[in-house]
Design an enzyme around this catalytic site. Sequence first.
Site, PDB file in Angstrom:
ATOM      1  N   TYR A   1     -23.985  -4.437  -8.131  1.00  0.00           N
ATOM      2  CA  TYR A   1     -24.231  -5.798  -7.043  1.00  0.00           C
ATOM      3  C   TYR A   1     -23.789  -6.764  -7.910  1.00  0.00           C
ATOM      4  O   TYR A   1     -22.908  -7.712  -7.504  1.00  0.00           O
ATOM      5  CB  TYR A   1     -25.536  -5.644  -6.739  1.00  0.00           C
ATOM      6  CG  TYR A   1     -26.070  -6.519  -5.370  1.00  0.00           C
ATOM      7  CD1 TYR A   1     -25.316  -6.991  -4.588  1.00  0.00           C
ATOM      8  CD2 TYR A   1     -27.271  -7.008  -5.519  1.00  0.00           C
ATOM      9  CE1 TYR A   1     -25.637  -8.094  -3.708  1.00  0.00           C
ATOM     10  CE2 TYR A   1     -27.754  -8.032  -4.777  1.00  0.00           C
ATOM     11  CZ  TYR A   1     -26.974  -8.617  -3.685  1.00  0.00           C
ATOM     12  OH  TYR A   1     -27.453  -9.474  -2.923  1.00  0.00           O
TER      13      TYR A   1
ATOM     14  N   ASP B   1     -18.655   1.621 -16.679  1.00  0.00           N
ATOM     15  CA  ASP B   1     -19.988   1.657 -15.532  1.00  0.00           C
ATOM     16  C   ASP B   1     -19.999   3.365 -15.397  1.00  0.00           C
ATOM     17  O   ASP B   1     -19.024   3.868 -15.361  1.00  0.00           O
ATOM     18  CB  ASP B   1     -19.538   1.065 -14.379  1.00  0.00           C
ATOM     19  CG  ASP B   1     -20.638   1.011 -13.241  1.00  0.00           C
ATOM     20  OD1 ASP B   1     -21.366   1.802 -12.784  1.00  0.00           O
ATOM     21  OD2 ASP B   1     -21.252  -0.186 -12.895  1.00  0.00           O
TER      22      ASP B   1
ATOM     23  N   PHE C   1     -25.315  -5.608 -17.657  1.00  0.00           N
ATOM     24  CA  PHE C   1     -26.117  -5.470 -16.266  1.00  0.00           C
ATOM     25  C   PHE C   1     -26.443  -3.901 -16.491  1.00  0.00           C
ATOM     26  O   PHE C   1     -27.583  -3.561 -15.614  1.00  0.00           O
ATOM     27  CB  PHE C   1     -25.053  -5.579 -15.235  1.00  0.00           C
ATOM     28  CG  PHE C   1     -24.694  -6.859 -14.815  1.00  0.00           C
ATOM     29  CD1 PHE C   1     -25.470  -7.849 -14.338  1.00  0.00           C
ATOM     30  CD2 PHE C   1     -23.586  -7.246 -15.331  1.00  0.00           C
ATOM     31  CE1 PHE C   1     -24.869  -8.895 -13.960  1.00  0.00           C
ATOM     32  CE2 PHE C   1     -22.918  -8.536 -15.115  1.00  0.00           C
ATOM     33  CZ  PHE C   1     -23.587  -9.494 -14.391  1.00  0.00           C
TER      34      PHE C   1
ATOM     35  N   TYR D   1     -40.390  -0.703 -14.745  1.00  0.00           N
ATOM     36  CA  TYR D   1     -39.058  -1.262 -14.861  1.00  0.00           C
ATOM     37  C   TYR D   1     -39.279  -2.796 -15.524  1.00  0.00           C
ATOM     38  O   TYR D   1     -38.422  -3.052 -16.435  1.00  0.00           O
ATOM     39  CB  TYR D   1     -38.589  -1.743 -13.431  1.00  0.00           C
ATOM     40  CG  TYR D   1     -37.422  -2.842 -13.103  1.00  0.00           C
ATOM     41  CD1 TYR D   1     -36.249  -2.576 -13.517  1.00  0.00           C
ATOM     42  CD2 TYR D   1     -37.809  -3.991 -12.565  1.00  0.00           C
ATOM     43  CE1 TYR D   1     -35.313  -3.602 -13.573  1.00  0.00           C
ATOM     44  CE2 TYR D   1     -36.786  -4.999 -12.504  1.00  0.00           C
ATOM     45  CZ  TYR D   1     -35.661  -4.758 -12.971  1.00  0.00           C
ATOM     46  OH  TYR D   1     -34.525  -5.735 -12.887  1.00  0.00           O
TER      47      TYR D   1
ATOM     48  N   LYS E   1     -37.426  -3.978 -19.082  1.00  0.00           N
ATOM     49  CA  LYS E   1     -36.730  -5.051 -19.309  1.00  0.00           C
ATOM     50  C   LYS E   1     -37.252  -5.947 -20.507  1.00  0.00           C
ATOM     51  O   LYS E   1     -36.766  -6.543 -21.390  1.00  0.00           O
ATOM     52  CB  LYS E   1     -36.489  -5.965 -18.159  1.00  0.00           C
ATOM     53  CG  LYS E   1     -35.568  -5.222 -17.036  1.00  0.00           C
ATOM     54  CD  LYS E   1     -34.220  -5.434 -17.539  1.00  0.00           C
ATOM     55  CE  LYS E   1     -33.506  -4.713 -16.609  1.00  0.00           C
ATOM     56  NZ  LYS E   1     -31.789  -4.925 -16.798  1.00  0.00           N
TER      57      LYS E   1
END
Length: 327
Positions: free
Chosen positions: A11, A31, A73, A141, A145
Site C-alpha cells: 500500500y 516483495d 517497508f 506488531y 517495529k
Amino acid sequence: MPTLVTGGAGYIGSATVDLLVDQNEPVVVLDDMSEGHYDAVNPEARLYEGSIGNSALVRSIVETHGIDACIHFAARTNVGDSVVEPGRYYANNVGEGLSLLNTLTAAGVKQIVFSSTCATYGEPVRIPMDEDHPQHPQSPYGWSKFFMERMLEDFDRAYGTRFVGLRYFNAAGATERRGEDHQPETHLIPLVLFAALGKREGISVFGSDYGTHDGSCVRDYVHISDLAAAHWRALGYLRKGGKSDFFNLGTGRGQSVLEVIEAARRVSGREIRVKMEARRPGDASYLVANAEKAGDVLDWEPGYLEIEQTIASAWKWHLAHPNGYAR
Ligand code: UDP
C-alpha cells in the site's frame, strides 16, 4: 544509484515507488507478494519476487544493480493479527528484518529508510506524541517495529549504518494510481467505505468506553501521498549525510472512529450502519502525532489535513476498483 524498496508492491510502498520513479530515481522492488499486488508495482521498477530473509537473493540484487540505499517497508502490519499470531509477526518483521539488515550491511548498503509506527508508543502519557514520548508498545506488531528500531541504532553504532526511522501514524487515502487493498481487509477507512458501497452490512466500532471525547479510539490519519513524499525527503537527507534519527509522520489532528464514519457518510452521501462492539486487543486509545521534527529537519509538511479530503481520495479509488487490484 538505484534504491531497493522492500514491500514496494504494498500500500505505502507502491505509492512511494511511483513518486521515486516520477523523480527519475531508479528503483528495484523486492516483495514476496504475500500481500502485495502485481498491478501496484510501477512498470518502471524492476520487481524481484522473494523474501527479505533470502540473503543470497538480497546480495545478488545489491550487486547486480549497485544498490546504495534501501527503503524497507516489507512487514506484517496488522495490530489485531499480531496479538493472535505473535510468532508470525516476530519471524517476519524481526527475524527476516534482521537478516535483511545483516545482508545489506555485509554488502555495503548503509543508508536505510525504515517503516516504523506510532504503535511503538503505546498508551499516551502526553498528547500529541513527539519522538521522545516513552515507547511501551501494546501489541506484538508494535514490539516488532520497536525491536527493529533498536537494531538500527545498534547497527549505526557498530557499522556506521545511517537510517531514518519513520513512525507513521495511520496511513490512509489513495493516489490516482494506488489504493488500499488488504486481504482480508481489517483497516477502518476501507471497511467503512465497503459499507458505503454496500459490500458489507455496516461497520463495527471496536470500543465505545475509551477515555476519549466520544468513547471511540482516536487516530491521526495521514495520506499515503504525504507518506511517500516523506520517504523521498528521508532519502535525500541520508544522501546529504544526515545523521540517523526517528521522525513522526502524521497530521497532528485526531479523528475518532465515530468521526471517521461520519466523514465517510458526508463524502459518499451513503448511509453507513454502525454496530458498537467490544474493544479490540492491542489498540491504544489515542494516537496523534506531533510531527514538527519532520517539518524542521526533513522539510516535510502533510498536504492532506482534512479527513474528508483523505477519505474522498480513498472513496474515488474504491469506486474505480470495487474489487481492489485485478481480482
Ligand atoms: N476499528 C474499528 N472497526 C473496524 C476496524 C478498525 O472500530 O472494523 C478501529 C480500531 O479499533 C482502531 C481504529 O479503528 O481504533 C483504526 O484501526 P485500523 O485497523 O484502521 O488501524 P490501526 O490503528 O490498528 O493501525
